[in-house]
Design an enzyme around this catalytic site. Structure first.
Site, mmCIF file in Angstrom:
data_model
loop_
_atom_site.group_PDB
_atom_site.id
_atom_site.type_symbol
_atom_site.label_atom_id
_atom_site.label_comp_id
_atom_site.label_asym_id
_atom_site.label_seq_id
_atom_site.Cartn_x
_atom_site.Cartn_y
_atom_site.Cartn_z
ATOM 1 N N TYR A 154 0.832 -1.208 0.000
ATOM 2 C CA TYR A 154 0.000 0.000 0.000
ATOM 3 C C TYR A 154 0.867 1.258 0.000
ATOM 4 O O TYR A 154 0.611 2.209 -0.744
ATOM 5 C CB TYR A 154 -0.923 -0.018 1.212
ATOM 6 C CG TYR A 154 -1.901 1.142 1.265
ATOM 7 C CD1 TYR A 154 -3.014 1.166 0.444
ATOM 8 C CD2 TYR A 154 -1.704 2.208 2.140
ATOM 9 C CE1 TYR A 154 -3.911 2.218 0.484
ATOM 10 C CE2 TYR A 154 -2.588 3.261 2.193
ATOM 11 C CZ TYR A 154 -3.699 3.263 1.366
ATOM 12 O OH TYR A 154 -4.579 4.318 1.401
ATOM 13 N N ALA A 156 3.944 1.588 -1.097
ATOM 14 C CA ALA A 156 4.580 1.726 -2.411
ATOM 15 C C ALA A 156 3.596 2.260 -3.436
ATOM 16 O O ALA A 156 3.936 3.123 -4.258
ATOM 17 C CB ALA A 156 5.136 0.379 -2.865
#
Length: 255
Positions: A154, A156
């Site tokens: 999430y 990233a």
């Protein structure tokens, strides 16, 4: 009304922040395209807006597929002939340590949150270039600015959304397109409900999460949607390439 004679496309418009935004934009005179994977949710909010005198249409879309996103944009243009603003609020939230999740988990989060943003912007920007104007608002997160535990995919994906949006602002500002990203903290709704429900003690988890926010509560979907309304309007005509933090002071507490 700030959006009279304007068309606003909202992805994820059938629920949560997107649904709240659809109501706000319609109240300000916009013709609203509600795009959502859940066709029933999209139809429901369009029926509501129409019953209150608004102009709206629903489109079912899978933002991870280029053909589906292209069809969404073509349907919008076919009905309304223009797209003045895009609020890309569709996204998912899933947790898991990198040593625990599988490749399918990673692909799902990146495909929806980052690839879905890429495909949507890729489809909408050419229309805005032809118009020589447009406002784009994407949905980031405080997790795209700082690192939280147990969220690598999430984090990233949202860091990618932030920089992708800034890249759009950089590349197309001279052609009249503005692009900004909203970075919310915790928001009331199904995503946070799922996080809390997975805790060993949901009440303790809720108290712990709210204690880490200066305002001691989660945002409502409407509070985030009002920021999107501002960023899509002429009230923010000199704002572009910015990440707008809307977290109730969570990062200020540094917890």
């Amino acid at each position: 009304m700030r959006f009279e004679n304007q068309v606003v496309l909202i992805t994820g418009g059938g629920s949560g922040i997107g649904r709240a935004a659809a109501r706000l934009f319609a109240a300000e005179g916009a013709s609203v395209v509600v795009a959502d994977l859940d066709a029933n949710a999209g139809q429901a909010i369009v029926s509501e807006l129409s019953a209150h005198g608004g102009t709206a249409m629903d489109v079912q879309v899978d933002i991870t597929r280029a053909d589906s996103v292209a069809a969404m944009v073509q349907s919008s243009i076919g009905r309304f002939r223009q797209i003045d603003a895009l609020f890309h609020s569709a996204g998912i939230f899933e947790t898991g340590l990198i040593t625990e999740v599988d490749e399918a988990h990673w692909d799902r989060v990146i495909n929806v949150n980052l690839k879905g943003t890429f495909l949507t912007l890729q489809a909408v920007v050419p229309m805005m270039l032809r118009q020589k104007r447009g406002a784009i608002v994407t949905m980031g997160s405080i997790a795209g600015l700082v690192v939280f535990p147990n969220n690598p995919a999430y984090i990233a994906s949202k860091a990618g959304v932030l920089m992708l949006t800034k890249a759009i602002a950089r590349d197309y500002g001279e052609q009249g397109i503005r692009a900004n990203v909203i970075c919310p903290g915790p928001v009331e709704g199904p995503m946070m409900d799922r996080v809390i429900s997975k805790a060993a003690d949901p009440n303790a988890e809720l108290n712990s999460l709210t204690e880490r926010v200066l305002l001691k509560r989660f945002a409502s979907p409407e509070e985030i949607a009002r920021v999107a309304l501002f960023l899509c309007s002429e009230d923010s005509s000199y704002i572009t390439g910015e990440s707008i933090l809307v977290d109730g002071g969570k990062l200020t507490m540094n917890k």
